[in-house]
Design an enzyme around this catalytic site. Structure first.
Site, PDB file in Angstrom:
ATOM      1  N   CYS A  96       0.806  -1.220   0.000  1.00  0.00           N
ATOM      2  CA  CYS A  96       0.000   0.000   0.000  1.00  0.00           C
ATOM      3  C   CYS A  96       0.849   1.285   0.000  1.00  0.00           C
ATOM      4  CB  CYS A  96      -0.993  -0.073   1.163  1.00  0.00           C
ATOM      5  SG  CYS A  96      -2.419   0.994   0.926  1.00  0.00           S
ATOM      6  N   ARG A 130     -12.454   6.215  -0.895  1.00  0.00           N
ATOM      7  CA  ARG A 130     -11.432   5.223  -0.564  1.00  0.00           C
ATOM      8  C   ARG A 130     -11.859   3.853  -1.087  1.00  0.00           C
ATOM      9  NH1 ARG A 130      -7.602   7.191   2.641  1.00  0.00           N
ATOM     10  NH2 ARG A 130      -6.733   5.122   2.999  1.00  0.00           N
ATOM     11  N   HIS A 198      -3.206  -5.655   2.597  1.00  0.00           N
ATOM     12  CA  HIS A 198      -2.908  -5.776   4.021  1.00  0.00           C
ATOM     13  C   HIS A 198      -3.441  -7.135   4.468  1.00  0.00           C
ATOM     14  CE1 HIS A 198      -1.839  -1.541   4.456  1.00  0.00           C
ATOM     15  NE2 HIS A 198      -2.905  -1.219   3.765  1.00  0.00           N
TER      16      HIS A 198
HETATM   17  N1  GLN Z   1      -2.189   6.653   2.393  1.00  0.00           N
HETATM   18  C1  GLN Z   1      -2.256   5.814   1.222  1.00  0.00           C
HETATM   19  C2  GLN Z   1      -3.621   5.833   0.578  1.00  0.00           C
HETATM   20  O1  GLN Z   1      -4.593   6.147   1.231  1.00  0.00           O
HETATM   21  C3  GLN Z   1      -1.854   4.407   1.595  1.00  0.00           C
HETATM   22  C4  GLN Z   1      -2.839   3.748   2.536  1.00  0.00           C
HETATM   23  C5  GLN Z   1      -2.350   2.458   3.122  1.00  0.00           C
HETATM   24  O2  GLN Z   1      -1.157   2.193   3.216  1.00  0.00           O
HETATM   25  N2  GLN Z   1      -3.292   1.661   3.600  1.00  0.00           N
HETATM   26  O3  GLN Z   1      -3.731   5.510  -0.577  1.00  0.00           O
END
Ligand code: GLN
Length: 251
Positions: A96, A130, A198
């Site tokens: 990520c 998101r 993740h």
């Molecule tokens: N901050 C980054 C995004 O929102 C990565 C998020 C993450 O590592 N879960 O895309």
């Protein structure tokens, strides 16, 4: 001779969400079970690293704010030598936020442009919505000679787009993946893998953990054959249950 692998864990205090550290623990434990000595080297801001002495690099995810804190140090202090080591076949897994910083840049949702080291030919642009949820990916068979399924959990605003120099890790069966548009997830260049999964990813997906360990052993010790098999019955059963459940929910 006892085999030994050294794992560099990048910015463990800044980049570690959703249990990403579990990936390092899984690599370490799977080495120990096989009698392979395994040392973890934390790499924080200001650290000097001899990449020739490292076998596997792990870089976890983070909030945009966590990424902003370390991006400059990462690019300026580690960028040139780490990029060269990746060109030379260093084994790496980045999740990520770490994945995004392996690319050319991450333009955050708030308009901040975070530089990456450009080791992976990808760039990332933050979006308003998101991309969150469970993911099932079928890996590209050229990763390790056969396709297998990965389960994971994604939560990112960044949409990642691949250039010609990177190939996808796999195809999304469930979830949004790199950008929610092209049905692909992750990026691979030589032995470096970036992805949005993740989980922790490796405890849930022992096939990928062993792919990294086997590749690192080959690179350090030459052709060592297959890594000794472990009893992964429980892990594989849990993975299968999750795949089936997710595929059912999708229908
Ligand atoms: N901050 C980054 C995004 O929102 C990565 C998020 C993450 O590592 N879960 O895309």
């Amino acid at each position: 001779m006892t085999q030994q692998l050294r794992i560099a864990h990048l910015y463990p205090d800044h980049m570690n969400i959703y249990g990403d550290r579990g990936n390092v623990i899984a690599l370490q434990q799977r080495c120990r079970w096989r009698g392979i000595a395994c040392e973890v080297v934390p790499v924080g801001p200001g650290a000097t690293v001899d990449w020739a002495g490292i076998d596997i690099v792990f870089f976890g995810g983070g909030q945009d704010s966590g990424q902003a804190l370390i991006a400059e140090d990462f690019v300026e202090r580690q960028g040139p030598a780490l990029r060269a080591a990746i060109d030379d076949g260093l084994v790496m897994l980045a999740i990520c936020g770490g994945y995004q910083l392996l690319g050319h840049y991450f333009l955050t949702h708030a308009g901040q442009r975070l530089p990456g080291i450009g080791a992976l030919d990808v760039y990332t642009v933050g979006g308003k919505e998101r991309l969150i949820g469970n993911v099932v990916v079928e890996t590209n068979p050229d990763l390790s000679g056969r396709a297998f399924r990965l389960v994971g959990f994604e939560n990112h605003s960044g949409r990642t787009y691949l250039g010609a120099g990177a190939r996808p890790l796999g195809r999304v069966l469930v979830g949004r993946g790199n950008n929610g548009e092209d049905g692909m997830e992750g990026a691979v260049y030589r032995n470096a893998i970036g992805c949005y999964l993740h989980g922790s990813l490796l405890p849930k997906n022992p096939q990928l953990a062993d792919h990294l360990i086997a590749t690192a052993l080959r690179r350090r010790y030459g052709d060592v054959g297959c890594v000794a098999p472990l009893d992964d019955a429980l892990e594989l059963r849990a993975q299968q249950v999750m795949v089936e459940r997710m595929l059912r929910v999708r229908r």
